[in-house]
Motif scaffolding. Structure first.
Motif, mmCIF file in Angstrom:
data_model
loop_
_atom_site.group_PDB
_atom_site.id
_atom_site.type_symbol
_atom_site.label_atom_id
_atom_site.label_comp_id
_atom_site.label_asym_id
_atom_site.label_seq_id
_atom_site.Cartn_x
_atom_site.Cartn_y
_atom_site.Cartn_z
ATOM 1 N N GLY A 151 56.076 55.141 34.885
ATOM 2 C CA GLY A 151 55.193 55.743 35.640
ATOM 3 C C GLY A 151 54.634 57.058 34.992
ATOM 4 O O GLY A 151 53.663 57.707 35.069
ATOM 5 N N SER A 152 55.319 57.647 33.935
ATOM 6 C CA SER A 152 54.895 58.856 33.222
ATOM 7 C C SER A 152 53.649 58.804 32.453
ATOM 8 O O SER A 152 53.091 59.675 32.154
ATOM 9 C CB SER A 152 55.982 59.311 32.350
ATOM 10 N N SER A 153 53.258 57.453 32.094
ATOM 11 C CA SER A 153 52.193 57.331 31.303
ATOM 12 C C SER A 153 51.259 56.472 32.143
ATOM 13 O O SER A 153 51.488 55.278 32.296
ATOM 14 C CB SER A 153 52.627 56.585 30.010
ATOM 15 N N ASN A 154 49.894 56.824 32.261
ATOM 16 C CA ASN A 154 48.878 56.037 32.628
ATOM 17 C C ASN A 154 48.749 54.627 32.037
ATOM 18 O O ASN A 154 48.134 53.467 32.643
ATOM 19 C CB ASN A 154 47.521 56.596 32.947
ATOM 20 N N GLN A 155 48.980 54.754 30.821
ATOM 21 C CA GLN A 155 48.605 53.559 30.011
ATOM 22 C C GLN A 155 49.926 52.302 30.117
ATOM 23 O O GLN A 155 49.545 51.199 29.786
ATOM 24 C CB GLN A 155 48.805 53.750 28.343
ATOM 25 N N GLN A 156 50.954 52.842 31.108
ATOM 26 C CA GLN A 156 51.996 51.730 31.170
ATOM 27 C C GLN A 156 51.703 51.097 32.580
ATOM 28 O O GLN A 156 52.828 50.194 33.007
ATOM 29 C CB GLN A 156 53.275 52.284 30.999
ATOM 30 N N ARG A 157 50.858 51.470 33.423
ATOM 31 C CA ARG A 157 50.910 50.800 34.824
ATOM 32 C C ARG A 157 49.168 50.291 34.974
ATOM 33 O O ARG A 157 48.198 50.768 34.299
ATOM 34 C CB ARG A 157 51.265 51.936 35.770
ATOM 35 N N SER A 158 49.219 49.544 35.951
ATOM 36 C CA SER A 158 48.336 49.266 36.510
ATOM 37 C C SER A 158 47.994 48.738 38.021
ATOM 38 O O SER A 158 49.126 48.650 38.384
ATOM 39 C CB SER A 158 47.972 47.675 35.959
ATOM 40 N N GLN A 159 47.027 49.282 38.691
ATOM 41 C CA GLN A 159 47.276 49.411 40.263
ATOM 42 C C GLN A 159 45.798 48.983 40.759
ATOM 43 O O GLN A 159 44.520 48.979 40.108
ATOM 44 C CB GLN A 159 47.323 50.786 40.801
ATOM 45 N N LYS A 160 45.836 47.902 41.728
ATOM 46 C CA LYS A 160 44.675 47.316 42.500
ATOM 47 C C LYS A 160 44.900 47.462 43.885
ATOM 48 O O LYS A 160 46.163 47.346 44.333
ATOM 49 C CB LYS A 160 44.686 46.080 42.063
ATOM 50 N N ILE A 161 43.828 47.851 44.826
ATOM 51 C CA ILE A 161 43.974 47.967 46.088
ATOM 52 C C ILE A 161 42.865 46.828 46.518
ATOM 53 O O ILE A 161 41.664 46.979 46.052
ATOM 54 C CB ILE A 161 43.749 49.242 46.417
ATOM 55 N N PHE A 162 43.522 46.155 47.194
ATOM 56 C CA PHE A 162 42.280 44.894 47.428
ATOM 57 C C PHE A 162 42.633 44.497 49.055
ATOM 58 O O PHE A 162 43.719 44.562 49.622
ATOM 59 C CB PHE A 162 42.430 43.831 46.597
ATOM 60 N N LYS A 163 41.588 43.765 49.546
ATOM 61 C CA LYS A 163 41.528 43.350 50.992
ATOM 62 C C LYS A 163 42.215 41.787 51.056
ATOM 63 O O LYS A 163 42.031 40.872 50.074
ATOM 64 C CB LYS A 163 40.169 43.264 51.570
ATOM 65 N N ALA A 164 43.037 41.672 51.999
ATOM 66 C CA ALA A 164 43.856 40.295 52.177
ATOM 67 C C ALA A 164 42.800 39.088 52.270
ATOM 68 O O ALA A 164 41.799 39.410 52.876
ATOM 69 C CB ALA A 164 44.641 40.479 53.182
ATOM 70 N N ASN A 165 42.771 37.863 51.667
ATOM 71 C CA ASN A 165 41.953 36.718 51.680
ATOM 72 C C ASN A 165 42.154 35.941 53.057
ATOM 73 O O ASN A 165 41.120 35.706 53.456
ATOM 74 C CB ASN A 165 42.474 35.792 50.579
ATOM 75 N N GLY A 166 43.202 36.234 53.678
ATOM 76 C CA GLY A 166 43.529 35.411 54.844
ATOM 77 C C GLY A 166 44.750 36.360 55.754
ATOM 78 O O GLY A 166 44.599 37.684 55.568
ATOM 79 N N VAL A 167 45.264 35.477 56.631
ATOM 80 C CA VAL A 167 46.109 36.322 57.450
ATOM 81 C C VAL A 167 47.347 36.769 56.667
ATOM 82 O O VAL A 167 47.769 36.188 55.689
ATOM 83 C CB VAL A 167 46.617 35.507 58.595
ATOM 84 N N MET A 168 47.886 38.138 56.903
ATOM 85 C CA MET A 168 48.862 38.544 55.922
ATOM 86 C C MET A 168 50.126 38.044 56.531
ATOM 87 O O MET A 168 50.839 38.588 57.264
ATOM 88 C CB MET A 168 48.739 40.271 56.318
ATOM 89 N N ASP A 169 50.557 36.824 55.859
ATOM 90 C CA ASP A 169 52.030 36.349 56.363
ATOM 91 C C ASP A 169 53.069 36.660 55.306
ATOM 92 O O ASP A 169 53.045 36.475 54.192
ATOM 93 C CB ASP A 169 51.873 34.673 56.286
ATOM 94 N N LEU A 170 53.793 37.709 55.687
ATOM 95 C CA LEU A 170 55.084 38.290 54.833
ATOM 96 C C LEU A 170 55.820 37.375 54.423
ATOM 97 O O LEU A 170 56.338 37.698 53.192
ATOM 98 C CB LEU A 170 55.569 39.263 55.585
#
Length: 936
Positions: free
Chosen positions: A841-860
């Motif tokens: 995590g020390s370099s932004n170039q080594q990580r990717s992040q997404k925040i998104f809404k669930a398509n349906g019911v969140m079944d763990l």
């Protein structure tokens, strides 16, 4: 200059030495660029270059090209070398042209003219150089330009032998490109009579040409048979001094003998004339006699040449399949090789005996070697020889030795190589069914197969045992008792659970009188396996449970409790959810009569030939022994086979064999709507009205294969395309199954890979070709091997084109070869994970992040299943938040390995996910993040 010439192109030698001494790739490229600039300036500026200098520079260009660099000049200078009268200069010119000149080049007319001049030359060396160049290029243009000259050279009485030899091989090369090049009529006889030529080299080359011509038009070249037999007879009766120039380690003309024997295998029978046939049999007897003689040399070359002729002679004997004496002698000769110290000889002997086992004349002779073959299966060091021994045991099996061979194969199966287990399972299943006189023995064999090698028992095998049990009343009680006992093992394979669920659901009542196998005990035994099984098997067990309600009303309440369980009624798997809810309602609202009608015993399957043999042939086309003795001596199989190809109740289930076996509708007319709603309770399709059958839709969703390896990849009303795949490190293997759902054959069936050269640098893909005709209702398999070289984003596409009912069709699909398929799961403890997580995590170039809404019911639970299917190791108990998921894995490529970590944080209140991926390479992080985000 003369001194330099005497040195043999010293400049070229110095240049090659410089390249070899380069310490780096950059230094090599710099030296090559310097040389290219020098050669270019010489060709442009110096108009007085002599032949030697042109030859030297052209040689340098050839060497640079062979190092992998593009050459875009020097072609004209190479063409100019063709007009030289010096052999070395002309040779280099032809070599350059053969390797570097495109057939679309503007220079092709000049080249063709130069070749014509050399073909007309009286110098045989120049003629040969021209012929070799034509053969090396081998294009249609060459065939059209020289289609008249080469046949004339070949049959002309003035042509030297060495030129005739080259002309025959050149004509063979052009014939493969352009078959119409060979003239007919009187030319046929003149080409055939080359077999009578005095020069053995001409005869050898001509035999190769005639063999190819015979394969295309056997009737026209039938006259070659008597000449080939005559020539073969002269060779095998000659001593090694008679053909001294063509004797190889005391064996007269072995390679020509092999070619002649192969040529004769193009005809059945090879000779209609009794005199010719008798002479051929004498030749074959002579070869067998010579094989028994003491070796004239201890060198391996002698035995290799001698055995090459012997094995080809045995192939011809097997091909003829008419002379009992020769077939038995061949079998005895091969039997001696089974104990030979040479691995190759043992392999070839086993392979040839597989074919001998199918002949009525030699089947019994092959069986005499059964003990040695069983020993080979168990003791051979080389897996390919063990495989061949299994093939031979399968081929020699009949009703007299079936039980012994099946038992030996079962014993060996426990320690057999993984690469041959699946095929062995199929063969044991086929033999057990074919030669069973007691069906209880057959049931025992199949259940043993599942116990010993459950992972390798294909669905077709357990489908088949169910079909046979359903069709035979006398074995149903025994099958129920045996499978009940098998299910009590602590480690029970899932295939055993499937068979047990199916058979107990149908015939559990036959053993319910015994307190040890009471309805309560049967139900508890099956349900103890339920949570360890895949959704598909759970669906089958739910069908068994509803059957139990009909068979054993006393356990209705317990079964209904299972249907009501949250994990079933609220399952993430739609099939389980639907079955549980519908079966629960059926058990509540249906009367006893209606329930008994809907859930009555399965009717008998229409008798037809087992599909297992077809599966075996598809796995190894052209190589599987038939296990059928010719001339009507085949033992009677246990089923009354029919040829009703239109029957929809095939044992193999749907075209892919990915679902449980479909069955005929029970022959009852008063079932009403309930049967329409329920369909077949054992069918793995959703239990909905048939009008909504998804098979009538165009099904294609490549995203679903990101987290799974097997299933239906594409389906419409014409074709079903399924995939089964496996991956190990940077290697993958896919089996594509093409199923024709129509009553018409699919013609011109051609799958084509869409994969550019740039993409090929990141993933290497090899496809095995398939037959161009897919018969109505048939299925064929295509194997694809893939190797991940470097990370990539786009997955390979494939176009499947075919003609259906005279209408061209084209389907484009994406192959399920996403980068995550090459993950190796990696176990880590919390300390190691977070240390690595922080470092990445020390370099932004080594990580990717997404925040998104669930398509349906969140079944763990469903989320957990998808992450496990994604390929990484799911690490439990590491994240402080128990709702979060963390995973670790390594992406394997040929060029490198990339460690990868991910963290998935569900927010149930907001119905949102946050996905973070960190790896040692940014492009991998981005692609993994993009792929996984689409799954939720």
């Amino acid at each position: 200059m003369p001194a330099v010439r005497g040195d043999g192109m010293r400049g070229l030698a110095v240049f090659i030495s410089d390249i070899r001494n380069c310490k780096s790739k950059e230094a090599e490229i710099k030296r090559i660029n310097k040389e290219l600039a020098n050669i270019r300036s010489k060709f442009k500026g110096d108009k007085t270059l002599d032949g030697y200098q042109k030859k030297k520079y052209v040689c340098k260009l050839l060497f640079i090209f062979l190092l992998g660099h593009d050459i875009d000049f020097g072609h004209m200078e190479a063409v100019n070398l063709l007009s030289s009268n010096k052999y070395s200069e002309k040779q280099i010119g032809y070599l350059f042209i053969s390797v570097l000149v495109n057939t679309n080049s503007e220079l092709i007319k000049l080249i063709i003219q130069s070749i014509k001049n050399d073909l007309a030359s009286r110098n045989p060396i120049h003629v040969n150089l021209a012929l070799q160049c034509i053969a090396n290029i081998g294009s249609r243009e060459m065939a059209e330009a020289f289609g008249n000259e080469i046949p004339k050279l070949l049959v002309s009485g003035d042509t030297m032998d060495v030129v005739k030899q080259s002309a025959a091989l050149c004509l063979l090369r052009l014939f493969r490109t352009c078959p119409e090049i060979i003239p007919g009529g009187e030319w046929t006889s003149r080409i055939i009579h080359l077999l009578n030529d005095q020069h053995m080299g001409v005869v050898t080359a001509a035999t190769s040409l005639i063999d190819a011509l015979v394969k295309k038009n056997p009737e026209e070249y039938k006259g070659c048979v008597s000449l080939a037999v005559s020539r073969l007879s002269r060779i095998v009766t000659a001593s090694y001094t008679d053909l001294q120039d063509y004797t190889y380690y005391f064996v007269p003309a072995p390679w020509l003998s092999v070619k002649l024997l192969r040529l004769l295998q193009n005809y059945t029978p090879p000779a209609e004339d009794p005199g010719v046939r008798g002479r051929l049999n004498e030749c074959l007897e002579t070869i067998l006699n010579k094989a028994q003689e003491p070796p004239k040399s201890k060198k391996v070359q002698h035995s290799n040449a001698k055995n090459a002729v012997l094995f080809e002679a045995i192939s011809l004997i097997i091909h003829n399949d008419s002379e009992a004496n020769l077939l038995v002698r061949a079998c005895n000769q091969l039997g001696q090789f089974l104990s030979n110290r040479e691995t190759n000889l043992r392999y070839l002997a086993l392979e040839s005996m597989c074919h001998l086992a199918t002949s009525e004349f030699s089947h019994e002779a092959v069986k005499k070697h059964q003990e040695v073959v069983i020993l080979s299966m168990k003791m051979e060091k080389d897996v390919s020889v063990r495989q061949q021994a299994v093939d031979l045991l399968y081929a020699m099996c009949d009703k007299t030795n079936a039980e012994e061979i099946v038992q030996e194969m079962l014993n060996y199966l426990e320690t057999a190589d993984y690469s041959i287990r699946e095929e062995m399972v199929l063969k044991v299943a086929i033999l057990a069914e074919k030669y069973a006189t007691d069906y209880t023995w057959y049931v025992d064999v199949i259940l043993n197969l599942i116990r010993i090698a459950g992972d390798y028992v294909s669905e077709e095998v357990w489908y088949r045992v169910i079909q046979i049990v359903i069709n035979r009343d006398e074995v149903q009680g025994y099958a129920a008792k045996t499978v009940f006992e098998a299910l009590q093992a602590p480690a029970c394979h899932e295939n055993m659970v499937k068979v047990g669920g199916y058979i107990l659901g149908e015939f559990g009542n036959l053993i319910a009188g015994d307190q040890r196998s009471s309805p309560q005990v049967q139900f508890q035994l099956l349900h103890s396996k339920y949570h360890l099984c895949s959704p598909m098997t759970r669906a089958l067990l739910l069908s068994t449970y509803i059957k139990f309600i009909n068979l054993f009303p006393e356990i209705r309440t317990q079964v209904q409790e299972v249907f009501r369980q949250h994990s079933n009624l609220r399952s993430a798997d739609a099939e389980l959810q639907q079955r549980a809810s519908e079966y629960l309602q059926l058990s509540i609202i249906a009367s006893a009569d209606v329930l008994a009608t809907v859930l009555e015993e399965m009717p008998s399957f229409p008798e037809r030939e087992s599909s297992i043999l077809a599966v075996l042939k598809k796995k190894k086309p052209g190589r599987v022994p038939e296990n059928e003795i010719k001339e009507g001596k085949s033992p009677t199989p246990i089923t009354n086979h029919t040829n009703d190809t239109n029957n929809t109740s095939s044992v193999s289930g749907d075209l892919l064999g990915l679902s449980t076996p479909p069955t005929s509708q029970p022959p009852s007319s008063n079932t009403g709507v309930l049967l329409d709603v329920l369909g077949d309770v054992y069918n793995s399709k959703p239990l909905t009205n048939n009008t909504n059958n998804t098979q009538q839709q165009n099904l294609y969703n490549p995203k679903k294969f990101v987290c799974k390896n097997n299933g239906v990849l594409f389906e419409n009303e014409l074709i079903q395309i399924g995939v089964k795949s496996e991956f190990r490190q940077n290697l993958g293997r896919l089996g594509l199954f093409y199923g024709n759902k129509t009553t018409f054959p699919l013609q011109s069936f051609v799958p084509t890979l869409l994969w550019s050269d740039d993409q090929a640098a990141k993933m290497s893909i090899q496809m095995k070709p398939v037959e161009p005709l897919l018969e109505a209702g048939a299925q064929i398999q295509q194997l694809i091997n893939a190797e991940c070289i470097d990370d990539y984003t786009d997955t390979p596409s494939m176009v499947i084109s075919f003609i259906y009912n005279n209408l061209p069709q084209k389907i484009t699909i994406k192959l399920p070869l996403t980068i995550n398929k090459f993950f190796e799961p990696t176990e880590m403890n919390g300390e190691s994970f977070f240390a690595r997580w922080k470092n990445l995590g020390s370099s932004n170039q080594q990580r990717s992040q997404k925040i998104f809404k669930a398509n349906g019911v969140m079944d763990l639970q469903a989320t957990r299943t998808k992450l496990m299917g994604f390929g990484m190791q799911l690490l439990d108990g590491i994240d402080p938040n128990p709702d979060n998921f963390v995973c670790a894995g390594i992406v394997h490529m040929r060029s490198q390995q990339v460690g990868c970590l991910l963290r998935l944080e569900p927010n149930r209140n907001a119905q949102m996910y946050r996905l973070t991926v960190r790896s040692s390479k940014e492009s991998v992080s981005v692609e993994v993040c993009d792929l996984l985000a689409e799954q939720f």
